[in-house]
Design a protein around this motif. Structure first.
Motif, PDB file in Angstrom:
ATOM      1  N   LEU A 110      40.342 -19.626  36.963  1.00 17.73           N
ATOM      2  CA  LEU A 110      40.450 -19.844  35.518  1.00 17.73           C
ATOM      3  C   LEU A 110      41.888 -19.712  35.026  1.00 17.73           C
ATOM      4  O   LEU A 110      42.599 -18.788  35.415  1.00 17.73           O
ATOM      5  CB  LEU A 110      39.566 -18.781  34.831  1.00 17.73           C
ATOM      6  N   ASP A 111      42.267 -20.664  34.163  1.00 18.96           N
ATOM      7  CA  ASP A 111      43.534 -20.559  33.446  1.00 18.96           C
ATOM      8  C   ASP A 111      43.224 -19.804  32.155  1.00 18.96           C
ATOM      9  O   ASP A 111      42.446 -20.294  31.330  1.00 18.96           O
ATOM     10  CB  ASP A 111      44.068 -21.968  33.141  1.00 18.96           C
ATOM     11  N   LEU A 112      43.794 -18.630  31.987  1.00 21.38           N
ATOM     12  CA  LEU A 112      43.461 -17.805  30.817  1.00 21.38           C
ATOM     13  C   LEU A 112      44.238 -18.226  29.575  1.00 21.38           C
ATOM     14  O   LEU A 112      44.027 -17.676  28.487  1.00 21.38           O
ATOM     15  CB  LEU A 112      43.695 -16.323  31.140  1.00 21.38           C
ATOM     16  N   LYS A 113      45.146 -19.173  29.751  1.00 17.55           N
ATOM     17  CA  LYS A 113      45.877 -19.793  28.638  1.00 17.55           C
ATOM     18  C   LYS A 113      46.717 -18.824  27.800  1.00 17.55           C
ATOM     19  O   LYS A 113      46.988 -19.089  26.641  1.00 17.55           O
ATOM     20  CB  LYS A 113      44.912 -20.570  27.714  1.00 17.55           C
ATOM     21  N   PHE A 114      47.098 -17.689  28.380  1.00 20.78           N
ATOM     22  CA  PHE A 114      48.112 -16.876  27.704  1.00 20.78           C
ATOM     23  C   PHE A 114      49.248 -16.620  28.687  1.00 20.78           C
ATOM     24  O   PHE A 114      49.135 -16.962  29.869  1.00 20.78           O
ATOM     25  CB  PHE A 114      47.536 -15.587  27.103  1.00 20.78           C
ATOM     26  N   GLY A 115      50.328 -16.051  28.198  1.00 20.36           N
ATOM     27  CA  GLY A 115      51.499 -15.868  29.050  1.00 20.36           C
ATOM     28  C   GLY A 115      52.108 -17.223  29.403  1.00 20.36           C
ATOM     29  O   GLY A 115      52.651 -17.410  30.490  1.00 20.36           O
ATOM     30  N   ASN A 116      52.007 -18.167  28.477  1.00 21.06           N
ATOM     31  CA  ASN A 116      52.529 -19.507  28.768  1.00 21.06           C
ATOM     32  C   ASN A 116      54.050 -19.518  28.831  1.00 21.06           C
ATOM     33  O   ASN A 116      54.719 -19.018  27.928  1.00 21.06           O
ATOM     34  CB  ASN A 116      52.077 -20.495  27.685  1.00 21.06           C
ATOM     35  N   CYS A 117      54.569 -20.084  29.893  1.00 20.35           N
ATOM     36  CA  CYS A 117      56.006 -20.240  30.058  1.00 20.35           C
ATOM     37  C   CYS A 117      56.218 -21.278  31.156  1.00 20.35           C
ATOM     38  O   CYS A 117      55.248 -21.919  31.586  1.00 20.35           O
ATOM     39  CB  CYS A 117      56.670 -18.913  30.420  1.00 20.35           C
ATOM     40  N   LYS A 118      57.446 -21.483  31.607  1.00 20.20           N
ATOM     41  CA  LYS A 118      57.644 -22.471  32.673  1.00 20.20           C
ATOM     42  C   LYS A 118      58.695 -22.013  33.674  1.00 20.20           C
ATOM     43  O   LYS A 118      59.600 -21.241  33.333  1.00 20.20           O
ATOM     44  CB  LYS A 118      57.974 -23.849  32.105  1.00 20.20           C
ATOM     45  N   MET A 119      58.543 -22.490  34.898  1.00 19.29           N
ATOM     46  CA  MET A 119      59.522 -22.200  35.943  1.00 19.29           C
ATOM     47  C   MET A 119      60.551 -23.325  35.889  1.00 19.29           C
ATOM     48  O   MET A 119      60.184 -24.506  35.883  1.00 19.29           O
ATOM     49  CB  MET A 119      58.808 -22.186  37.304  1.00 19.29           C
ATOM     50  N   CYS A 120      61.821 -22.933  35.831  1.00 21.64           N
ATOM     51  CA  CYS A 120      62.864 -23.947  35.649  1.00 21.64           C
ATOM     52  C   CYS A 120      64.077 -23.677  36.535  1.00 21.64           C
ATOM     53  O   CYS A 120      64.310 -22.538  36.950  1.00 21.64           O
ATOM     54  CB  CYS A 120      63.376 -23.935  34.208  1.00 21.64           C
ATOM     55  N   VAL A 121      64.835 -24.735  36.775  1.00 22.26           N
ATOM     56  CA  VAL A 121      66.174 -24.580  37.330  1.00 22.26           C
ATOM     57  C   VAL A 121      67.088 -24.512  36.116  1.00 22.26           C
ATOM     58  O   VAL A 121      67.033 -25.390  35.243  1.00 22.26           O
ATOM     59  CB  VAL A 121      66.578 -25.784  38.207  1.00 22.26           C
ATOM     60  N   CYS A 122      67.898 -23.470  36.015  1.00 24.38           N
ATOM     61  CA  CYS A 122      68.766 -23.286  34.851  1.00 24.38           C
ATOM     62  C   CYS A 122      70.187 -23.017  35.314  1.00 24.38           C
ATOM     63  O   CYS A 122      70.409 -22.573  36.447  1.00 24.38           O
ATOM     64  CB  CYS A 122      68.308 -22.096  34.020  1.00 24.38           C
ATOM     65  N   GLY A 123      71.105 -23.239  34.425  1.00 28.69           N
ATOM     66  CA  GLY A 123      72.502 -22.978  34.762  1.00 28.69           C
ATOM     67  C   GLY A 123      73.388 -23.429  33.634  1.00 28.69           C
ATOM     68  O   GLY A 123      72.906 -23.841  32.570  1.00 28.69           O
ATOM     69  N   PRO A 124      74.702 -23.410  33.865  1.00 27.21           N
ATOM     70  CA  PRO A 124      75.603 -23.944  32.846  1.00 27.21           C
ATOM     71  C   PRO A 124      75.445 -25.465  32.810  1.00 27.21           C
ATOM     72  O   PRO A 124      75.014 -26.068  33.801  1.00 27.21           O
ATOM     73  CB  PRO A 124      76.993 -23.537  33.359  1.00 27.21           C
ATOM     74  N   HIS A 125      75.785 -26.075  31.688  1.00 29.40           N
ATOM     75  CA  HIS A 125      75.620 -27.518  31.493  1.00 29.40           C
ATOM     76  C   HIS A 125      76.214 -28.333  32.656  1.00 29.40           C
ATOM     77  O   HIS A 125      75.597 -29.288  33.147  1.00 29.40           O
ATOM     78  CB  HIS A 125      76.264 -27.912  30.160  1.00 29.40           C
ATOM     79  N   ASP A 126      77.392 -27.906  33.114  1.00 28.31           N
ATOM     80  CA  ASP A 126      78.108 -28.649  34.166  1.00 28.31           C
ATOM     81  C   ASP A 126      77.355 -28.716  35.495  1.00 28.31           C
ATOM     82  O   ASP A 126      77.585 -29.629  36.297  1.00 28.31           O
ATOM     83  CB  ASP A 126      79.466 -27.977  34.463  1.00 28.31           C
ATOM     84  N   ALA A 127      76.476 -27.767  35.718  1.00 33.50           N
ATOM     85  CA  ALA A 127      75.773 -27.713  37.012  1.00 33.50           C
ATOM     86  C   ALA A 127      74.784 -28.862  37.172  1.00 33.50           C
ATOM     87  O   ALA A 127      74.318 -29.137  38.279  1.00 33.50           O
ATOM     88  CB  ALA A 127      75.066 -26.369  37.168  1.00 33.50           C
ATOM     89  N   LYS A 128      74.494 -29.556  36.092  1.00 33.96           N
ATOM     90  CA  LYS A 128      73.579 -30.706  36.143  1.00 33.96           C
ATOM     91  C   LYS A 128      74.079 -31.735  37.158  1.00 33.96           C
ATOM     92  O   LYS A 128      73.294 -32.315  37.908  1.00 33.96           O
ATOM     93  CB  LYS A 128      73.484 -31.309  34.730  1.00 33.96           C
ATOM     94  N   GLU A 129      75.380 -31.928  37.172  1.00 29.47           N
ATOM     95  CA  GLU A 129      75.992 -32.897  38.099  1.00 29.47           C
ATOM     96  C   GLU A 129      75.713 -32.528  39.548  1.00 29.47           C
ATOM     97  O   GLU A 129      75.430 -33.385  40.384  1.00 29.47           O
ATOM     98  CB  GLU A 129      77.520 -32.925  37.888  1.00 29.47           C
TER      99      GLU A 129
END
Ligand code: PRP
Length: 215
Positions: free
Chosen positions: A91-110
């Motif tokens: 069951l998905d209890l539908k709380f604690g909603n968030c997401k797993m992401c790759v994050c960093g400074p803007h320049d790291a996108k390249e």
């Protein structure tokens, strides 16, 4: 006297446990003992309903459930993906909603766009490895940290991080941004595979009642 066996719940300590108990209350499952904030006790019993609850560190919840020390567990999807334990996710209890992401400074996108050999700091090496190696086919150097992962790019330990983003305020406060989204996350209920067979009636009843409340 009833011969019914106790059904045991393992709950990830903290916010997740609080929310789970609120949800349980809505389907008539209460455990007054567990709600007293200043107790150091770790296990609580509801004799009438033949239920036990215990509070564990989040990453240990799937372990208790896999080995049958708990019949049912409530834990974040991030922990399930990272720990790779055997259990049914029911069951998905539908709380604690968030997401797993790759994050960093803007320049790291390249660096991500060009599949550079980068350093990735994370509390979630299994998830990070699966994402970069199996989904993106990008060879990276994964560095395991235990928290405050946002420090990675700021102090020059890593180029990016793989971490949970909820409100985004930690990223913003540290001059970082979401560069890629890996997957959505929320609290999940898991069940021991043997318990699911042996106690199917009681467990399915709990699942259906919870579904009705959640939806
Ligand atoms: C989590 C996560 C981020 C933050 C995200 O950390 O690792 O740092 O919350 O939330 P936000 O998007 O709402 O700012 P947590 O508070 O669990 O502490 P940790 O850094 O020690 O893991």
């Amino acid at each position: 006297m009833s011969e019914e066996k106790y059904l045991t719940f393992a709950l990830g300590k903290g916010r997740l446990a609080d929310k789970t108990l609120q949800l349980m209350e809505q389907i008539g499952i209460t455990c007054s003992e567990i709600q007293s904030k200043d107790t150091r006790k770790l296990i609580f019993v509801n004799e009438d309903l033949k239920l036990k609850f215990f509070l564990a560190k989040g990453p240990d919840v799937p372990t208790y459930v896999e080995y049958g020390a708990a019949d049912i567990g409530v834990v974040g999807k991030d922990t399930l993906l990272e720990e790779e334990r055997r259990a049914y996710e029911v069951l998905d209890l539908k709380f604690g909603n968030c997401k797993m992401c790759v994050c960093g400074p803007h320049d790291a996108k390249e660096l991500l766009n060009h599949h550079e050999m980068i350093r990735v700091a994370t509390k979630y090496p299994v998830i990070a490895k699966d994402y970069f190696y199996n989904k993106k086919h990008q060879t990276v150097n994964i560095i395991k940290l235990n928290g405050s992962v946002e420090l990675g790019p700021i102090v020059g330990l890593s180029d990016v991080i793989v971490d949970i983003v909820e409100t985004g305020s930690t990223l913003k406060a540290n001059g970082l941004e979401i560069l890629e989204e890996i997957c959505p996350l929320s609290a999940r209920m898991i069940v021991n595979q043997v318990s699911m067979q042996m106690e199917s009636k009681r467990i399915n009843e709990i699942i259906s009642k919870l579904k009705a409340v959640i939806n």
